[in-house]
Design an enzyme around this catalytic site. Structure first.
Site, PDB file in Angstrom:
ATOM      1  N   HIS A  56      -5.985   4.261  -1.922  1.00 22.94           N
ATOM      2  CA  HIS A  56      -7.177   4.624  -2.863  1.00 22.94           C
ATOM      3  C   HIS A  56      -7.434   3.536  -3.930  1.00 22.94           C
ATOM      4  O   HIS A  56      -8.469   3.046  -4.186  1.00 22.94           O
ATOM      5  CB  HIS A  56      -7.200   6.209  -3.368  1.00 22.94           C
ATOM      6  N   GLU A  57      -6.197   3.348  -4.513  1.00 17.72           N
ATOM      7  CA  GLU A  57      -6.134   2.486  -5.508  1.00 17.72           C
ATOM      8  C   GLU A  57      -6.183   0.942  -5.156  1.00 17.72           C
ATOM      9  O   GLU A  57      -6.858   0.274  -5.827  1.00 17.72           O
ATOM     10  CB  GLU A  57      -4.897   2.488  -6.474  1.00 17.72           C
ATOM     11  N   HIS A  60     -10.048   0.363  -4.974  1.00 19.65           N
ATOM     12  CA  HIS A  60     -10.391   0.009  -6.097  1.00 19.65           C
ATOM     13  C   HIS A  60     -10.284  -1.481  -6.458  1.00 19.65           C
ATOM     14  O   HIS A  60     -11.220  -2.172  -6.943  1.00 19.65           O
ATOM     15  CB  HIS A  60     -10.152   0.891  -7.147  1.00 19.65           C
TER      16      HIS A  60
END
Length: 199
Positions: A56-57, A60
Site C-alpha cells: 500500500h505504502e 503511493h
C-alpha cells in the site's frame, strides 16, 4: 527497486510492519492465550498485513515517483503504539502507523491518483488472497486461514483508507474525482462485508 528505498525508509517500513502485525494478532486472538496459536497467527499477520501494508505504502511512493516527485514512508511512533494498544484493549485496529510523504506541489489529479494507488493495491491483494483461500480448500486448512486473513486484512486496510476524512486517502480521491471515489469506496466496503460474511 531497493535503491529507490533509502535505509531509513526501509527501517520505518519494517518497524511499522511489525507493529501492525502485532495489532492484528491481538485482533484475531481476542479469546485465546495459546502460545503456539499466537505464534502462528503472528506469522500469518506478518505475511498478510505485511504484504498489504508495505505494498500500500510503496504504491503511493511509486505513483508519486511516476509523476516526478520524491516520496518516502515515515512511521509515527504514537500512532504505532495506539494501534497496538487499541487492538489489545478493545479489539479495534486503527491502522495508521505512518504515512508516505510526497515532496512537491502536486496537482489535485496527481494527489488523487497517488492516494488511490494504495487502496487499489489492497483490493488487488484481496483478489490474490481470495484465490489462495479457494485453492487452500483442497490443500491445507493453514493455506485457507492464510488466504482468509489476507482477504480480510487487505479489505479492512482499503476500507479504512477510503474513509473521506482528514488526511486519509479517501478524502484526497473524493476531492479529485467523485466517480473514482465511489467505485473504490463501494469496492472496499463490499470486500469487507464479503470477507467477514463468507470467509
Amino acid at each position: 527497486m531497493l535503491e529507490r528505498i533509502p535505509r531509513r525508509e526501509r527501517r520505518d517500513l519494517l518497524v511499522a510492519w511489525a507493529a501492525i502485525a502485532v495489532a492484528f494478532t491481538f485482533l484475531y486472538l481476542r479469546d485465546s492465550v495459546d502460545l503456539v496459536w499466537l505464534l502462528i497467527i503472528f506469522v500469518f499477520s506478518l505475511l498478510t498485513v505485511g504484504i498489504g501494508f508495505v505494498f500500500h505504502e510503496l504504491a503511493h511512493k511509486f505513483a508519486a515517483m511516476h509523476f516526478g516527485y520524491w516520496a518516502e514512508f515515515r512511521k509515527d511512533n504514537i500512532m504505532l503504539l495506539m494501534a497496538v494498544l487499541l487492538a489489545a484493549l478493545v479489539g479495534v485496529v486503527f491502522a495508521a502507523p505512518g504515512a508516505t510523504m510526497v515532496y512537491g506541489a502536486t496537482t489535485r489529479r496527481e494527489n488523487g491518483v497517488i492516494s488511490a494507488a494504495g487502496p487499489a493495491t489492497n483490493l488487488v491483494l484481496c483478489a490474490i488472497f481470495a484465490g489462495i483461500y479457494f485453492v487452500g480448500a483442497s490443500l491445507s486448512p493453514w493455506v485457507m486461514i492464510l488466504g482468509m486473513m489476507g482477504v480480510q486484512i487487505n479489505a479492512m486496510l482499503a476500507a479504512f483508507n477510503m474513509l473521506p476524512v482528514s488526511v486519509l486517502d479517501g478524502k484526497k480521491v473524493l476531492d479529485w474525482d467523485k466517480g473514482i471515489f465511489a467505485v473504490l469506496f463501494v469496492a472496499s466496503f463490499g470486500a469487507v462485508i464479503a470477507a467477514l460474511t463468507f470467509l
